[in-house]
Design a protein around this motif. Structure first.
Motif, PDB file in Angstrom:
ATOM      1  N   GLN A 108       0.618  30.088   9.926  1.00 59.36           N
ATOM      2  CA  GLN A 108       0.593  30.875   8.689  1.00 59.36           C
ATOM      3  C   GLN A 108       1.865  30.694   7.861  1.00 59.36           C
ATOM      4  O   GLN A 108       1.799  30.610   6.631  1.00 59.36           O
ATOM      5  N   TYR A 109       3.024  30.605   8.556  1.00 55.26           N
ATOM      6  CA  TYR A 109       4.291  30.531   7.830  1.00 55.26           C
ATOM      7  C   TYR A 109       4.910  29.133   7.821  1.00 55.26           C
ATOM      8  O   TYR A 109       5.915  28.909   7.158  1.00 55.26           O
ATOM      9  N   TRP A 140       1.502  31.790  16.771  1.00 54.18           N
ATOM     10  CA  TRP A 140       0.498  31.150  15.906  1.00 54.18           C
ATOM     11  C   TRP A 140       0.778  31.481  14.441  1.00 54.18           C
ATOM     12  O   TRP A 140       0.756  30.600  13.582  1.00 54.18           O
ATOM     13  N   ARG A 141       1.039  32.757  14.146  1.00 52.62           N
ATOM     14  CA  ARG A 141       1.347  33.141  12.768  1.00 52.62           C
ATOM     15  C   ARG A 141       2.592  32.409  12.269  1.00 52.62           C
ATOM     16  O   ARG A 141       2.625  31.914  11.136  1.00 52.62           O
ATOM     17  N   ALA A 145       7.961  35.864   8.616  1.00 56.37           N
ATOM     18  CA  ALA A 145       7.801  34.739   7.704  1.00 56.37           C
ATOM     19  C   ALA A 145       9.080  33.932   7.572  1.00 56.37           C
ATOM     20  O   ALA A 145       9.034  32.735   7.288  1.00 56.37           O
TER      21      ALA A 145
END
Length: 342
Positions: free
Chosen positions: A42-43, A37-38, A131
């Protein structure tokens, strides 16, 4: 994959990743899905495509600067990397050390496996943060600050699903995250059982590096092992780094990350010196002067092998006075020595 039953043979890897990452409860039920999910939300990474910032080598100048900033870690870890590599080299694994940003600083691998690691970009100077390349051993270990295994199709990017990575974080003498220790396999037939055995070696080596760094930083001070960590999410072998440094005044002036967790100290950074007896001993008796006096008498008795007359002379008091104080403080012969000679 431990959490999802579908395999890449029947569904595209990207479909599995996105379905789990964007599901209502997937990230809550699985740390891997939470990392997916990140990586995606997010990234902004695409599991089917290249990394937004691929694992390519940075410039020689930047790598040199990063190595200079991490010189202490590199120096203290070198022998541990060599020893770990000797344990895993024959299984097609490489050993890698990253800084806290996910950049690989150092590595060990066999010549025959060099092309595999080169193709993945798992070489010094490459950025393996979450990231940059999504879920992977180094990046996810750093993001979550815990030991973990990312096995093959648990990786976010499809191009990395042949890898198996076993990682452990390395915290500095002040509790601050310094980097990650990684063992990655260049073999597509690496098994989950083999991963577990290698992961134990990685955790042990990382904890030894932490202990080496702490002891070096507190050279000349008394180092005490304070006990085992009670964190159910972290393997018990972290207890080997539950260390505190005590100065000549019996004050605790430093503590490893594991010791900080056990003793309830701030997680990172400096803290005000604290009396070792107050911090480490069980709080079953009153503190203050009571504790200090009792400790002084017990130590004197121990130095004199239980001879009360000699202990009294050392303390500069009479034998009868020492008896009275021992009685008041609850010190008995059986508590303090096999025999107390008078």
């Amino acid at each position: 994959m431990a959490f999802f039953s579908g395999r890449a043979e029947t569904r595209l890897h990207a479909d599995i990743v996105l379905s789990a990452a964007l599901s209502a409860n997937g990230p809550a039920r699985s740390p891997v899905a939470a990392s997916w999910w990140r990586s995606h939300v997010q990234y902004g990474l695409d599991p089917a495509g290249p990394a937004r910032r691929q694992a390519e080598r940075t410039t020689r100048t930047e790598l040199r600067q990063r190595r200079q900033r991490a010189d202490f870690l590199l120096h203290m870890a070198a022998n541990r990397l060599d020893r770990l590599f000797r344990c895993v080299a024959q299984s097609g694994c490489g050993v890698f050390l990253s800084d806290q940003d996910g950049y690989v600083l150092d590595g060990r691998w066999r010549n025959g496996d060099a092309s595999s690691f080169e193709n993945w970009g798992l070489v010094p100077g490459c950025n393996w943060s979450e990231a940059a390349v999504g879920t992977n051993g180094i990046g996810t270990c750093l993001a979550e600050e815990r030991s973990l295994i990312i096995h093959q199709d648990e990786h976010f990017l499809e191009r990395n699903i042949a890898m198996s990575c076993m990682d452990a974080p390395i915290h500095g003498p002040d509790g601050q995250l310094m980097g990650a220790l990684d063992v990655s396999s260049a073999r597509s037939d690496q098994t989950a059982v083999a991963n577990q055995m290698i992961a134990a070696l990685v955790r042990q080596a990382a904890r030894q590096i932490e202990a080496d760094c702490f002891r070096h930083s507190h050279h000349g001070q008394r180092i005490i092992l304070v006990g085992e960590a009670e964190d159910p999410g972290e393997p018990s072998d972290t207890a080997v780094t539950a260390l505190v440094a005590v100065n000549e005044d019996d004050l605790v002036i430093g503590a490893t990350r594991a010791a900080r967790n056990i003793l309830g100290l701030k997680t990172v950074g400096a803290f005000s010196p604290l009396p070792a007896d107050d911090l480490i001993s069980a709080k079953t008796q009153p503190g203050g002067f009571w504790s200090a006096e009792r400790s002084t008498i017990v130590k004197a008795l121990a130095r004199q092998n239980g001879n009360i007359s000699s202990a009294a002379r050392e303390l500069g008091i009479g034998r009868a006075t020492l008896y009275r104080r021992m009685k008041r403080l609850g010190i008995t012969a059986n508590d303090e020595a096999p025999s107390l000679r008078s």
